[in-house]
Motif scaffolding. Sequence first.
Motif, mmCIF file in Angstrom:
data_model
loop_
_atom_site.group_PDB
_atom_site.id
_atom_site.type_symbol
_atom_site.label_atom_id
_atom_site.label_comp_id
_atom_site.label_asym_id
_atom_site.label_seq_id
_atom_site.Cartn_x
_atom_site.Cartn_y
_atom_site.Cartn_z
ATOM 1 N N TYR A 32 0.832 -1.184 0.000
ATOM 2 C CA TYR A 32 0.000 0.000 0.000
ATOM 3 C C TYR A 32 0.876 1.247 0.000
ATOM 4 C CZ TYR A 32 -3.845 -3.078 0.715
ATOM 5 O OH TYR A 32 -4.772 -4.068 0.554
ATOM 6 N N ARG A 33 0.776 2.024 -1.072
ATOM 7 C CA ARG A 33 1.561 3.236 -1.197
ATOM 8 C C ARG A 33 0.877 4.354 -0.424
ATOM 9 N NH1 ARG A 33 0.595 1.570 -6.238
ATOM 10 N NH2 ARG A 33 -0.551 3.454 -6.764
ATOM 11 N N TYR A 35 0.257 7.838 -0.480
ATOM 12 C CA TYR A 35 0.362 8.957 -1.397
ATOM 13 C C TYR A 35 0.510 10.257 -0.601
ATOM 14 C CZ TYR A 35 -0.973 6.172 -5.435
ATOM 15 O OH TYR A 35 -0.989 5.252 -6.448
ATOM 16 N N ASN A 47 -5.978 1.171 -3.465
ATOM 17 C CA ASN A 47 -4.653 0.847 -3.975
ATOM 18 C C ASN A 47 -4.674 -0.516 -4.667
ATOM 19 O OD1 ASN A 47 -3.028 3.108 -3.089
ATOM 20 N ND2 ASN A 47 -3.414 2.390 -1.022
ATOM 21 N N LYS A 73 -6.619 2.670 -8.043
ATOM 22 C CA LYS A 73 -5.558 3.552 -8.517
ATOM 23 C C LYS A 73 -4.636 2.789 -9.469
ATOM 24 C CE LYS A 73 -5.618 5.967 -4.112
ATOM 25 N NZ LYS A 73 -4.881 6.282 -2.869
#
Length: 240
Positions: A32-33, A35, A47, A73
């Motif tokens: 999980y980035r 952002y 995500n 995304k």
Amino acid sequence: MSNFRYKVGPLAKCVFQNHSTRSNIWSTLMQYRFYPRPTSFPDYFQNPIFRKEDQAKLIESNELKKLAALPVKPPAAYETSSVYHDPLVSKLINHVMKMGNKKLARNLVEKAFENIKRIQIERYHLATTPEEKAKVILNPKDILHKAVENSKPLLQLLPIKRGGITYQVPGPITEKRSLFLAIKWLLEATNDKERTIHFPEQFAWELLDAANNTGKVVKRKQDIHRQCEANRAYAHYRWQ
């Protein structure tokens, strides 16, 4: 909307409920980035889940049907479902990288893995019994994971000021911070070397020492734990 909900989202929350160990939680976090604000995607965009192992877990738990209609995304360039992709190796390369020279950082890490492979193969052929040969780990990525796991601190010292005096108060540490410190300490121990020794050689030995639960990084972690044990009398300052 809370900061945690903004960063992780409801998808990560439902995945967190299916994990029971710290290692499983970290493998989920790696996907999980977070952002930075502002982002062009609304909060309800999820995500992407690009690893086949996590997709299989969602299929087994019947969560995939609930997420099929949600917007997702786009994945980043480094996110792939390839069997050769390792999130920890990618994170390590980013820590080694300086001035945006990622190609050099990747070459240094690959040379370190090559040195580990040569050392372990030599140890494998020098072993006389099958039991000794079975104990030799030949995969450099497995050694990296084991070294990082042995280098992770479980506690940390937090400076808290009370009555004009700053106390070093022991407290728990998050999984993300623990992983960051483990990689940072490994690189600091590697850079603390003689000029005649190249980075891949020293980094390979530091990983091997940490995988065997020895070396400077493991000693540093044990010193932190020892200080936390000595300052446990100040632990109540965390809640005051």
